[in-house]
Design a protein around this motif. Structure first.
Motif, PDB file in Angstrom:
ATOM      1  N   GLU A 111       4.030   8.122   6.901  1.00  9.83           N
ATOM      2  CA  GLU A 111       3.220   6.978   7.330  1.00  9.83           C
ATOM      3  C   GLU A 111       4.110   5.744   7.438  1.00  9.83           C
ATOM      4  OE1 GLU A 111       0.426   5.370   4.485  1.00  9.83           O
ATOM      5  OE2 GLU A 111       1.548   6.209   2.791  1.00  9.83           O
ATOM      6  N   GLN A 112       3.601   4.735   8.110  1.00 16.24           N
ATOM      7  CA  GLN A 112       4.318   3.463   8.147  1.00 16.24           C
ATOM      8  C   GLN A 112       4.219   2.819   6.778  1.00 16.24           C
ATOM      9  OE1 GLN A 112       3.257   0.828  11.383  1.00 16.24           O
ATOM     10  NE2 GLN A 112       3.823  -0.984  10.184  1.00 16.24           N
ATOM     11  N   VAL A 113       5.350   2.365   6.242  1.00 14.54           N
ATOM     12  CA  VAL A 113       5.351   1.824   4.883  1.00 14.54           C
ATOM     13  C   VAL A 113       5.512   0.304   4.919  1.00 14.54           C
ATOM     14  CG1 VAL A 113       6.251   3.955   3.877  1.00 14.54           C
ATOM     15  CG2 VAL A 113       7.830   2.153   4.580  1.00 14.54           C
ATOM     16  N   GLU A 169       0.829  -1.206   0.000  1.00 17.37           N
ATOM     17  CA  GLU A 169       0.000   0.000   0.000  1.00 17.37           C
ATOM     18  C   GLU A 169       0.862   1.253   0.000  1.00 17.37           C
ATOM     19  OE1 GLU A 169      -2.746  -0.175   3.206  1.00 17.37           O
ATOM     20  OE2 GLU A 169      -3.893  -1.849   2.358  1.00 17.37           O
ATOM     21  N   SER A 170       2.065   1.129   0.555  1.00 20.61           N
ATOM     22  CA  SER A 170       2.961   2.287   0.612  1.00 20.61           C
ATOM     23  C   SER A 170       4.401   1.825   0.450  1.00 20.61           C
ATOM     24  CB  SER A 170       2.802   3.041   1.934  1.00 20.61           C
ATOM     25  OG  SER A 170       2.977   2.158   3.016  1.00 20.61           O
ATOM     26  N   VAL A 171       5.207   2.642  -0.261  1.00 19.70           N
ATOM     27  CA  VAL A 171       6.587   2.296  -0.590  1.00 19.70           C
ATOM     28  C   VAL A 171       7.480   3.493  -0.296  1.00 19.70           C
ATOM     29  CG1 VAL A 171       8.173   1.540  -2.400  1.00 19.70           C
ATOM     30  CG2 VAL A 171       5.784   0.788  -2.436  1.00 19.70           C
ATOM     31  N   ALA A 172       8.621   3.227   0.328  1.00 22.51           N
ATOM     32  CA  ALA A 172       9.633   4.264   0.525  1.00 22.51           C
ATOM     33  C   ALA A 172      10.836   3.932  -0.350  1.00 22.51           C
ATOM     34  CB  ALA A 172      10.055   4.338   1.986  1.00 22.51           C
ATOM     35  N   VAL A 173      11.351   4.922  -1.065  1.00 18.80           N
ATOM     36  CA  VAL A 173      12.546   4.751  -1.891  1.00 18.80           C
ATOM     37  C   VAL A 173      13.666   5.531  -1.218  1.00 18.80           C
ATOM     38  CG1 VAL A 173      13.577   5.047  -4.155  1.00 18.80           C
ATOM     39  CG2 VAL A 173      11.137   4.516  -3.952  1.00 18.80           C
ATOM     40  N   ILE A 174      14.577   4.800  -0.571  1.00 17.82           N
ATOM     41  CA  ILE A 174      15.652   5.414   0.195  1.00 17.82           C
ATOM     42  C   ILE A 174      16.800   5.742  -0.765  1.00 17.82           C
ATOM     43  CG2 ILE A 174      17.085   5.222   2.246  1.00 17.82           C
ATOM     44  CD1 ILE A 174      14.068   4.764   2.736  1.00 17.82           C
ATOM     45  N   VAL A 195      20.948   1.565   7.379  1.00 19.20           N
ATOM     46  CA  VAL A 195      19.536   1.905   7.219  1.00 19.20           C
ATOM     47  C   VAL A 195      18.622   0.868   7.871  1.00 19.20           C
ATOM     48  CG1 VAL A 195      17.763   2.556   5.528  1.00 19.20           C
ATOM     49  CG2 VAL A 195      20.180   2.973   5.031  1.00 19.20           C
ATOM     50  N   ILE A 196      19.119  -0.359   8.021  1.00 15.68           N
ATOM     51  CA  ILE A 196      18.266  -1.461   8.468  1.00 15.68           C
ATOM     52  C   ILE A 196      17.676  -1.181   9.850  1.00 15.68           C
ATOM     53  CG2 ILE A 196      18.227  -3.895   9.110  1.00 15.68           C
ATOM     54  CD1 ILE A 196      18.306  -3.393   6.092  1.00 15.68           C
ATOM     55  N   GLU A 197      18.501  -0.687  10.770  1.00 17.72           N
ATOM     56  CA  GLU A 197      17.993  -0.424  12.120  1.00 17.72           C
ATOM     57  C   GLU A 197      16.896   0.636  12.088  1.00 17.72           C
ATOM     58  OE1 GLU A 197      19.584   0.928  16.555  1.00 17.72           O
ATOM     59  OE2 GLU A 197      21.018   0.467  14.950  1.00 17.72           O
ATOM     60  N   GLU A 198      17.067   1.673  11.259  1.00 17.90           N
ATOM     61  CA  GLU A 198      16.035   2.703  11.138  1.00 17.90           C
ATOM     62  C   GLU A 198      14.736   2.115  10.609  1.00 17.90           C
ATOM     63  OE1 GLU A 198      17.300   6.334   9.131  1.00 17.90           O
ATOM     64  OE2 GLU A 198      19.367   5.610   9.273  1.00 17.90           O
ATOM     65  N   LEU A 199      14.849   1.232   9.637  1.00 12.29           N
ATOM     66  CA  LEU A 199      13.648   0.608   9.074  1.00 12.29           C
ATOM     67  C   LEU A 199      12.938  -0.243  10.117  1.00 12.29           C
ATOM     68  CD1 LEU A 199      15.047  -0.483   5.574  1.00 12.29           C
ATOM     69  CD2 LEU A 199      13.590   1.485   6.075  1.00 12.29           C
ATOM     70  N   GLY A 200      13.721  -0.946  10.936  1.00 14.49           N
ATOM     71  CA  GLY A 200      13.120  -1.750  11.993  1.00 14.49           C
ATOM     72  C   GLY A 200      12.364  -0.893  12.989  1.00 14.49           C
ATOM     73  N   GLN A 201      12.959   0.227  13.375  1.00 12.58           N
ATOM     74  CA  GLN A 201      12.295   1.121  14.319  1.00 12.58           C
ATOM     75  C   GLN A 201      11.021   1.712  13.728  1.00 12.58           C
ATOM     76  OE1 GLN A 201      15.417   3.921  15.223  1.00 12.58           O
ATOM     77  NE2 GLN A 201      16.441   2.525  16.662  1.00 12.58           N
ATOM     78  N   ALA A 202      11.002   1.881  12.401  1.00 11.89           N
ATOM     79  CA  ALA A 202       9.817   2.427  11.733  1.00 11.89           C
ATOM     80  C   ALA A 202       8.792   1.345  11.402  1.00 11.89           C
ATOM     81  CB  ALA A 202      10.238   3.156  10.459  1.00 11.89           C
ATOM     82  N   LYS A 203       9.054   0.101  11.814  1.00 10.75           N
ATOM     83  CA  LYS A 203       8.135  -1.021  11.618  1.00 10.75           C
ATOM     84  C   LYS A 203       7.874  -1.301  10.130  1.00 10.75           C
ATOM     85  CE  LYS A 203       7.609  -1.315  16.076  1.00 10.75           C
ATOM     86  NZ  LYS A 203       8.314  -2.388  16.832  1.00 10.75           N
TER      87      LYS A 203
END
Length: 742
Positions: A118-120, A61-66, A133-141
């Protein structure tokens, strides 16, 4: 000896970590919980595949492009543009992330993952080092991430260490990662105007999936593409498990360079087999050169190819060699209905073509039944009487050009013994070939039976091929004889396999047997057992061995021979003694006390001269009549314990005639192993010899399998050779054994 030992399964290792009281990962906690529910086998390995919920990966439903970019000329810009287009197709909201940009392609840009609106569901990492980046993504669920970056396990030891750190970070974060060293294939555009069951594609090298992807241009539907890359987290097995549960998927096509975990792969293949979804795979590494290339590309073990081949066959995975075979076989299996019969009829306008194709098909194991006299008389109503219509069916050409052509096809398809009609058209010969193609297409629409056409023209632009044949979803069209035969055989084999498949994991032992406790007392970690001790190990599992006694003096040897009964065999017995015959440490056919005394002195003298430490001399019952076989256990780097059976004695080293299976397996697979042996006729009796006790041989194979499962990594190697299989109803006796403890 069966060969050197290898590494062990990750899952088995993790179970042992828990047993030793070390701090386990989260995955091990879940495994421990599963054990309470009976979901682990006797050696602590899972019995069911874990199916990741990948819906939000393929349809987020939602995608982040880092690291998103819209700067012209930058590689990330092209990737970002493709992701924007893909997100629009799947209806996902796309959020660019870049620390110095306010917008990308007109979309508001967040400076960091923490600032996302939003949560992606999915994060695509266009960064050189995904680890920070992985730890940040984990914290952002975030649920899923894709890492394109290379420079990991495919580059050597240093890269492998970096990949291990990445995998550990992913496990701690709770998200699931595709990659690293992957590509954009998961975000390809799939045609949505095609009907019918689809192919789901899994590749470790993205370019190798292109032939299957382009099947869409021939009217074959594709639903998914998973480019797994280095598989630091998500692996081929995860996608097989997921795709096998998707209602739109008719077949799974895989290009595999290295398997991350053999057990996971088998569990996934088992799930696909339970669902009746065929899996077709190219697995590289058949040769030493291929294996080296694969390892350098993905940083994974390829495994002993014989074991890989057997494991795939055991769980119904159809292994093919070429990408052309992959596309043709997967397309046929995805679209064809269940066969009504296994008989194949070859129908052609040329006797030479029919004969050539029939030779190749029969050689490949296809069944070409002779049509009944009644059916042949019917066909001769439209085909000249001097032409052969028994199978192959030769129409001579002219009937194809008028109403008779369709009558012939319908008559063949009406035969209850016919499940497949194959028509090789070696080249265009209009209007005859045009009419033939149309008749085949029309007939295919009215039958549940498989109609195949081989269009042999190298041009491929003919209207009969491009429009008539490829325009039909009911006719399977091929360009080569070989690919047609490979695909049809796979089609019939798959449905035969699926009809009788019983998951071996359902019957796998979950608790140790009483034999296990006896065997544990006999194990000597880090040592090779003497023949006497190895035979005690076999006896603990109910495997018959000869009457024998271990003695340490000539006088005791004479007494033992009297108790065992003449004639006897005498062997030196020692913990590091493997090849006794070559050293002259075996004496056969001793019939008197004096021969026994002399043999004892000679054996001990040879051992003393060779510097071999003995635990004694075995005085054994002599068993002469039977067929020498071998049964053994060794460890594969990917699959763990494997069981091998083959011709024994000196033949094992001369003929290399053996079959292998990965536990767990049932009696049907044990018998199938014997059926694969080139020398299987020996078991049935040749040149007037009586048949041997195959049931007893199968029982030994199953008992050895139990040993492999229960003793697990503690039993590095077992070689029962020779196993003398006696006449029918008389059993089997292990005359010699070698066991190595880890």
């Amino acid at each position: 000896m069966l060969g050197s030992t290898h590494g062990t399964l990750t899952t088995h290792f993790r179970a042992r970590v828990v047993a030793c009281g070390e701090e386990p990962h989260a995955a091990v906690h879940s495994m421990t919980a599963a054990a309470a529910e009976g979901d682990l086998d006797v050696s602590g390995r899972p019995l069911h595949a874990t199916v990741p919920d990948l819906d939000r990966f393929f349809r987020p439903e939602s995608v982040a492009v880092i690291g998103a970019s819209d700067a012209e000329g930058r590689p990330r810009t092209g990737i970002t543009r493709q992701l924007v287009a893909w997100a629009e197709r799947v209806g996902a909201r796309l959020h660019p992330v870049h620390p110095t940009r306010e917008s990308v392609f007109g979309r508001p840009c967040s400076p960091s993952v923490a600032d996302l609106p939003e949560q992606v569901d999915l994060a695509v990492l266009l960064v050189g080092d995904p680890l920070p980046v992985i730890e940040e993504l984990g914290q952002a669920k975030v649920k899923f991430a894709v890492a394109f970056a290379s420079g990991f396990a495919e580059t050597g030891e240093e890269g492998a260490a970096a990949q291990a750190r990445l995998a550990a970070a992913v496990e701690r974060s709770g998200l699931r990662l595709l990659g690293p060293n992957t590509n954009l294939n998961a975000f390809e555009a799939f045609r949505d105007d095609l009907d019918g069951p689809a192919i789901a594609l899994i590749t470790q090298s993205g370019h190798q999936g292109r032939p299957v992807y382009t099947l869409q241009e021939l009217g074959v539907r594709l639903s998914h593409w998973a480019p797994t890359g280095n598989e630091a987290d998500l692996e081929t097995a995860d996608f097989i498990s997921y795709f096998s549960q998707r209602p739109e998927v008719g077949a799974i096509a895989c290009y595999v360079e290295g398997l991350k975990d053999g057990r996971s792969f088998l569990l996934a293949a088992d799930r696909a087999a339970r669902a009746g979804v065929p899996v077709v795979a190219v697995k590289v590494g058949r040769t030493e050169t291929g294996a080296r290339t694969a390892a350098s590309h993905t940083g994974k073990l390829t495994g002993a190819d014989q074991v890989v081949d057997a494991a795939m066959r055991q769980f119904g995975v159809i292994r093919v060699d070429g990408l052309d075979e992959l596309q043709d076989t997967a397309a046929l299996l995805a679209r064809a209905r269940k066969p009504q019969a296994d008989g194949v009829v070859v129908y052609s306008i040329s006797g030479g073509t029919g004969a050539h194709f029939s030779d190749l098909a029969t050689g490949a194991g296809l069944k070409l039944p002779t049509l009944s006299e009644e059916k042949q008389r019917e066909l001769h109503e439209w085909i000249p009487g001097y032409l052969n219509v028994a199978n192959p069916v030769d129409n001579g050409g002219h009937p194809v050009g008028d109403w008779r052509g369709r009558k012939i096809i319908d008559a063949i398809l009406a035969d209850p013994d016919v499940g497949v009609l194959i028509c090789p058209i070696t080249g265009p010969f209009p209007p005859m070939s045009d009419r033939l193609a149309q008749d085949l297409v029309d007939a295919a629409e009215t039958t549940d039976k498989l109609v195949c056409v081989v269009w042999g023209s190298p041009v491929g632009t003919e209207d009969a091929y491009r429009t008539t044949l490829l325009g039909s979803s009911r006719v399977a069209t091929f360009r080569t004889f070989g690919n047609c035969i490979t695909a049809v055989k796979a089609y019939l084999d798959h449905h035969r396999f699926a009809a009788s498949y019983r998951s071996p994991f359902d019957e796998a032992p979950r608790t140790p047997s009483p034999s296990f406790r006896k065997a544990q007392a006999l194990m000597r970690p880090g040592h090779q057992l003497s023949e006497h001790a190895a035979k005690q190990l076999l006896r603990a599992y109910g495997i018959r061995v000869p009457r024998e006694q271990l003695v340490t003096s000539a006088a005791a040897a004479v007494r033992a021979a009297g108790l065992v009964g003449f004639p006897v065999v005498m062997k030196a017995s020692g913990a590091r003694l493997a090849h006794k015959t070559e050293l002259g440490l075996v004496k056969v056919g001793l019939t008197s006390a004096s021969q026994v005394r002399d043999a004892y002195r000679e054996l001990t003298d040879i051992a003393r001269y060779e510097g071999i430490e003995l635990d004694g001399v075995l005085v054994c019952q002599m068993i002469e009549r039977g067929i020498e076989m071998m049964v053994g256990v060794t460890h594969d780097a990917l699959f763990g314990p494997t069981v091998t059976v083959g011709l024994g004695g000196v033949l094992v080293e001369v003929l290399h005639d053996a079959a292998v299976r990965v536990p767990p397996f049932g009696e049907d697979q044990a018998r199938a192993m014997l059926g694969e042996l080139r020398g299987r006729a020996l078991l049935e009796g040749v040149r007037g010899g009586p048949p041997v006790d195959v049931d007893a041989l199968v029982e030994v194979v199953l008992r050895v399998q139990r040993m492999a499962l229960e003793l697990g990594d503690d039993l590095a190697e077992l070689d029962v050779n020779p196993l003398m299989v006696l006449g029918r109803g008389q059993g089997a006796v292990a005359l010699d054994a070698l066991a190595v403890c880890r």
